[in-house]
Write an enzyme that holds these catalytic residues in place. Structure first.
Site, mmCIF file in Angstrom:
data_model
loop_
_atom_site.group_PDB
_atom_site.id
_atom_site.type_symbol
_atom_site.label_atom_id
_atom_site.label_comp_id
_atom_site.label_asym_id
_atom_site.label_seq_id
_atom_site.Cartn_x
_atom_site.Cartn_y
_atom_site.Cartn_z
ATOM 1 N N GLU A 280 20.818 12.145 1.407
ATOM 2 C CA GLU A 280 21.880 11.138 1.419
ATOM 3 C C GLU A 280 21.412 9.845 0.755
ATOM 4 O O GLU A 280 22.173 9.166 0.064
ATOM 5 C CB GLU A 280 22.332 10.885 2.862
ATOM 6 C CG GLU A 280 23.707 10.270 2.957
ATOM 7 C CD GLU A 280 24.301 10.411 4.358
ATOM 8 O OE1 GLU A 280 24.257 11.513 4.935
ATOM 9 O OE2 GLU A 280 24.804 9.412 4.884
ATOM 10 N N GLU A 283 21.648 10.421 -2.826
ATOM 11 C CA GLU A 283 23.072 10.382 -3.189
ATOM 12 C C GLU A 283 23.554 8.934 -3.300
ATOM 13 O O GLU A 283 24.266 8.564 -4.251
ATOM 14 C CB GLU A 283 23.875 11.144 -2.117
ATOM 15 C CG GLU A 283 25.344 11.325 -2.442
ATOM 16 C CD GLU A 283 26.115 12.032 -1.318
ATOM 17 O OE1 GLU A 283 25.528 12.267 -0.227
ATOM 18 O OE2 GLU A 283 27.302 12.327 -1.524
ATOM 19 N N CYS A 300 27.440 12.918 9.163
ATOM 20 C CA CYS A 300 26.715 13.652 10.207
ATOM 21 C C CYS A 300 27.591 14.024 11.388
ATOM 22 O O CYS A 300 27.261 14.911 12.150
ATOM 23 C CB CYS A 300 25.563 12.822 10.761
ATOM 24 S SG CYS A 300 24.440 12.275 9.509
ATOM 25 N N SER A 320 29.800 11.429 2.206
ATOM 26 C CA SER A 320 28.604 12.065 1.670
ATOM 27 C C SER A 320 28.822 13.571 1.665
ATOM 28 O O SER A 320 29.407 14.127 2.594
ATOM 29 C CB SER A 320 27.407 11.717 2.543
ATOM 30 O OG SER A 320 26.349 12.598 2.264
ATOM 31 N N LYS A 359 30.626 19.902 17.170
ATOM 32 C CA LYS A 359 29.723 20.768 16.402
ATOM 33 C C LYS A 359 30.074 22.241 16.596
ATOM 34 O O LYS A 359 29.729 23.076 15.767
ATOM 35 C CB LYS A 359 28.270 20.542 16.826
ATOM 36 C CG LYS A 359 27.769 19.125 16.598
ATOM 37 C CD LYS A 359 26.989 18.963 15.316
ATOM 38 C CE LYS A 359 26.515 17.527 15.143
ATOM 39 N NZ LYS A 359 26.354 17.155 13.740
ATOM 40 N N GLU A 362 32.571 22.671 14.012
ATOM 41 C CA GLU A 362 31.913 22.558 12.708
ATOM 42 C C GLU A 362 31.200 23.865 12.325
ATOM 43 O O GLU A 362 31.334 24.351 11.199
ATOM 44 C CB GLU A 362 30.903 21.405 12.744
ATOM 45 C CG GLU A 362 30.187 21.167 11.428
ATOM 46 C CD GLU A 362 29.035 20.181 11.560
ATOM 47 O OE1 GLU A 362 28.329 20.214 12.596
ATOM 48 O OE2 GLU A 362 28.827 19.384 10.637
ATOM 49 N N GLU A 367 33.231 27.277 5.212
ATOM 50 C CA GLU A 367 32.426 26.894 4.040
ATOM 51 C C GLU A 367 30.955 26.669 4.401
ATOM 52 O O GLU A 367 30.107 26.555 3.514
ATOM 53 C CB GLU A 367 33.016 25.652 3.354
ATOM 54 C CG GLU A 367 32.988 24.362 4.161
ATOM 55 C CD GLU A 367 34.187 24.190 5.089
ATOM 56 O OE1 GLU A 367 34.864 25.189 5.407
ATOM 57 O OE2 GLU A 367 34.433 23.047 5.533
ATOM 58 N N CYS A 504 25.834 9.548 19.247
ATOM 59 C CA CYS A 504 25.617 10.857 19.863
ATOM 60 C C CYS A 504 25.064 10.773 21.279
ATOM 61 O O CYS A 504 25.240 11.697 22.060
ATOM 62 C CB CYS A 504 24.657 11.675 19.016
ATOM 63 S SG CYS A 504 25.112 11.685 17.280
#
Lengths: 579, 163
Positions: A280, A283, A300, A320, A359, A362, A367, A504
């Site tokens: 990142e 990036e 994230c 990102s 998550k 996720e 993908e 988190c």
């Protein structure tokens, strides 16, 4: 501060004028029971559990919404008060499905606790609400309205804190229900799976989708190589499930417990967090230097990602492309690790222990299967891990500390702070600063992005550029910030967003702290403190100094943002309808 | 006889144009969700998901909030209402005088259950409490018209007037 004097149970109490009777009583160590009250979030006086007698008032008053007044005389423990509270509680319990013994919230239920404190020995009334179907369709959250007591805490958090409004009240009287519109499942509306409804539910009406059995099955399957990884925030909260104080660090015991349970390898998502910073950070520099889309926004937090997909489709190119750390780890386990150890990736089963319910969703995104297999096979929350440890008969408190397995278990302090709001930003700044300037940071702590303010902004000089950064936690704050970004009112280079308030450490998969305890302390603060202590104790505190990350680049990925890195560690996003 | 096409008001684009005018007029004022929903129901006859979503987006409130209001008040309906509303009295006097059999006949004629709407969107059938016309029992109302001393055999002719 203006103060007033009132009398509560014969005790003279001096309280700030803006206090409620509930808050004033706590000054005198008088505990008024509450149920629907959630400090700062749900203050609606709905459940009538906190009623008190006030001199010259016609009826009993709800202490949680009653402002103090000069000379007020309050009694919290009269016969009338006790009887009224008891009847109110009995009425709530009458319609509540009381399968306490097999309920996930058994012994951690605010309703059950009240029944105990009220010395309830009988419930006189029968259930009149109709049996409702349990919503099992969401990969993250189970909703059982048969246990719902209509306190509205979930609705308030979802609407006011997260600005998601996936669940709310409908109907009236006996037909009142909490849930998504038109009787839909949570999986059919714009729910972001953050799980803040779960950690604020006083009972078991909302809970995570339990995937424990799948993991036991994998562990019992001799053909599978079962690898586990743990997120940074888990290690500062897991201990609470075993009676330890909030904010206790149990990293070593957690690793030991996982080994005892039979995982073949115990790795640390922190390794992948360091890797994330490399990807990142690169990036960001690429976008800064080559006129790419700015601000770059972190990716994230899967709750935030889904929120963005539903509500800010115009910002999808700002996100990102980095996968979240545990997905990166999963992709590496089924490629680099599989090749290096000669294991067929189809035989590798990756379990992620996360502070997060989003998550779970996720990991099921189609993908996210870089190797042709899902990067991560199953996600367990911190709470589920605790239940598994108990099931396995491991005496957690007595375990000796153990260390993560090496290479993919090695990490720096920069990675562990991913668990608190501002942490990803700080970790990125530590690396970007040194990469750009070639100088060593004198002070690695970026205090300006720490703490619980909803939106934090700072300008950080990095060589030639003054990097404008912002940090938001909780999607309500993220919404405010993004509206300013979209309108052009504010311009930033880099933004960190975490979907849950506090980041988190107080994610939707973390141990549940009761509303009453949250009047005494803020778990966001205590757990974040433990995270920063963990960082301080690490020998290395910058992601680019992690020798094992360097090794993986040398041996496998090439350099950051290389073709292979892109294939394995990056992803894309989709527009989603708003319902 | 040619079959008349029945179009759900939700599928008629002009209805949304009308609703947009209402929303634009009320948007600026806080607390005008209820009047907007009332108008929306006038236009569409009921408040299905599509209409509530349109209102939510137009009024810049969440669909959840619109849904909460729409389900709280009895005046709002989430299912289509017929052109005519039949209120069949199930009060004590009417019941004793055979309202049950009348109800069965109406249900059979329209092919709907209580609370339902006929397929041609002509009738919505409701069972009501006492209408206060016990002397005429059994009684039913169709819109504002009162029909008393009903017999099972009289039902088809009465309904025919409204078809």
């Amino acid at each position: 501060m203006e103060k007033v004097t009132l009398t509560i149970d014969g005790i003279r109490v001096e309280a700030p004028a803006h206090y409620t009777v509930l808050e004033a009583a706590r000054i005198a160590n008088i505990k008024i029971p509450t149920l629907c009250y959630l400090k700062g979030i749900n203050e609606i006086g709905a459940c009538r559990i906190c009623v008190v007698e006030v001199e010259r008032a016609k009826s009993l008053q709800a202490a949680c919404v009653l402002p103090v007044a000069e000379g007020m005389v309050v009694r919290t423990n009269t016969k009338a008060v006790r009887e009224a509270r008891r009847i109110n509680l009995e009425l709530l319990l009458a319609n509540h499905e009381r399968e306490c013994l097999t309920c996930v919230r058994n012994r951690n239920c605010e309703l059950q606790k009240l029944a105990e404190e009220f010395n309830l020995d009988n419930i006189e009334y029968g259930r009149i609400s109709k049996e409702q179907k349990v919503d099992l369709k969401s990969p993250s959250i189970i909703r059982d309205t048969n246990k719902c007591i209509l306190c509205r805490r979930c609705e308030s958090v979802c609407r006011d804190v997260q600005t998601v409004s996936a669940i709310g009240v409908s109907g009236r009287g006996m037909g009142t229900m909490i849930g998504p519109v038109f009787g839909k499942s949570l999986s059919e509306v714009s729910c972001i799976n953050c799980g803040q409804c779960i950690v604020n539910c006083p009972v078991g009406a909302l809970r995570e989708k339990d995937n424990i059995d799948e993991v036991w099955e994998a562990l019992n399957n001799p053909d599978l190589h079962v690898v586990v990884q743990t997120a940074p925030a888990v290690r500062v909260a897991l201990g609470e499930e075993f009676g330890m104080p909030v904010g206790t660090r149990v990293t070593g015991k957690m690793v030991a417990a996982l080994r005892r349970m039979g995982f073949d390898k115990v790795y640390d998502t922190d390794f992948a967090a360091d890797l994330t910073i490399m990807e990142e950070g690169t990036e960001l520099l690429d976008r800064l230097n080559n006129g790419g889309k700015l601000p770059l926004i972190t990716s994230c937090s899967p709750g935030w990602i889904k929120f963005c997909e539903h509500n800010f489709p115009e910002l999808l190119d700002n996100l990102s492309t980095c996968k979240s750390p545990h997905q990166m780890m999963g992709a590496l386990l089924k490629s680099y690790y599989a090749e290096k150890n000669g294991i067929d990736p189809s035989k590798i089963y990756v379990v992620s222990i996360m502070p997060c319910t989003a998550k779970k969703f996720e990991a099921k995104r189609p993908e996210l299967n870089a190797t042709g297999y899902p990067d991560v096979d199953v996600v367990l929350t911190t709470r589920e891990l605790a239940r598994m440890i108990k099931e396995a008969g491991v005496d957690f408190a007595k375990l000796e500390n153990e260390s993560f397995d090496n290479i993919l278990g090695d990490s720096t302090g920069a990675a562990v702070i991913f668990g608190a709001t501002g942490g990803v930003m700080e970790a990125a700044l530590r690396t970007v600063y040194e990469v750009v300037t070639g100088k060593t940071l004198e002070k690695v702590d970026f205090e300006e992005v720490r703490g619980l303010e909803g939106i934090k902004a700072a300008v950080i000089p990095v060589g030639e550029i003054n990097v404008k950064v912002a940090v938001a936690h909780g999607t309500g704050n993220a919404r405010k910030l993004m509206e300013k970004v979209v309108s052009g009112e504010e311009q930033y280079h880099f933004i960190e967003v975490m979907g849950c308030p506090g980041g988190c450490v107080t994610g939707g998969g973390q141990p549940i702290v009761s509303a009453s305890d949250k009047m005494d302390f803020d778990p966001r603060e205590l757990r974040a403190r433990a995270i920063y202590e963990e960082d301080k104790d690490m020998p290395l505190r910058k992601s680019h100094e992690n020798p094992m990350v360097k090794l993986v680049y040398e041996e496998y990925l090439g350099k950051a943002n290389s073709h292979r890195a892109h294939e394995l560690l990056h992803t894309h996003y989709v527009r989603r309808e708003r319902v | 006889m040619a079959v008349k096409e029945v179009r759900d008001p939700v599928d008629i684009p002009e209805n949304y144009e009308k609703l947009k005018e209402v929303i634009d007029e009320h948007k600026v004022k806080r607390g005008s969700l209820i009047p907007v929903l009332q108008k929306a129901q006038e236009i569409f006859g009921y408040l299905p998901l599509e209409v509530q979503k349109y209102v939510a987006e137009g009024m810049n409130v969440s669909l959840q909030e619109v849904y909460g209001v729409a389900t709280f008040y009895a005046q709002f309906s989430l299912t289509p209402k017929g052109e005519h509303t039949i209120g069949l009295c199930m009060g004590t006097a009417c019941y004793v005088k055979g309202a049950k059999a009348i109800l069965e006949k109406v249900k059979e004629e329209l092919g709907v259950e209580v609370g339902g709407t006929s397929e041609d969107l002509k009738f919505t059938l409701e069972a009501t409490r006492c209408l206060g016309a016990c002397g005429l029992a059994p009684v039913m109302m169709i819109d504002e018209d009162v029909y008393g001393r009903l017999t099972v055999d009289s039902i088809p002719d009465i309904l025919k007037k409204y078809r």
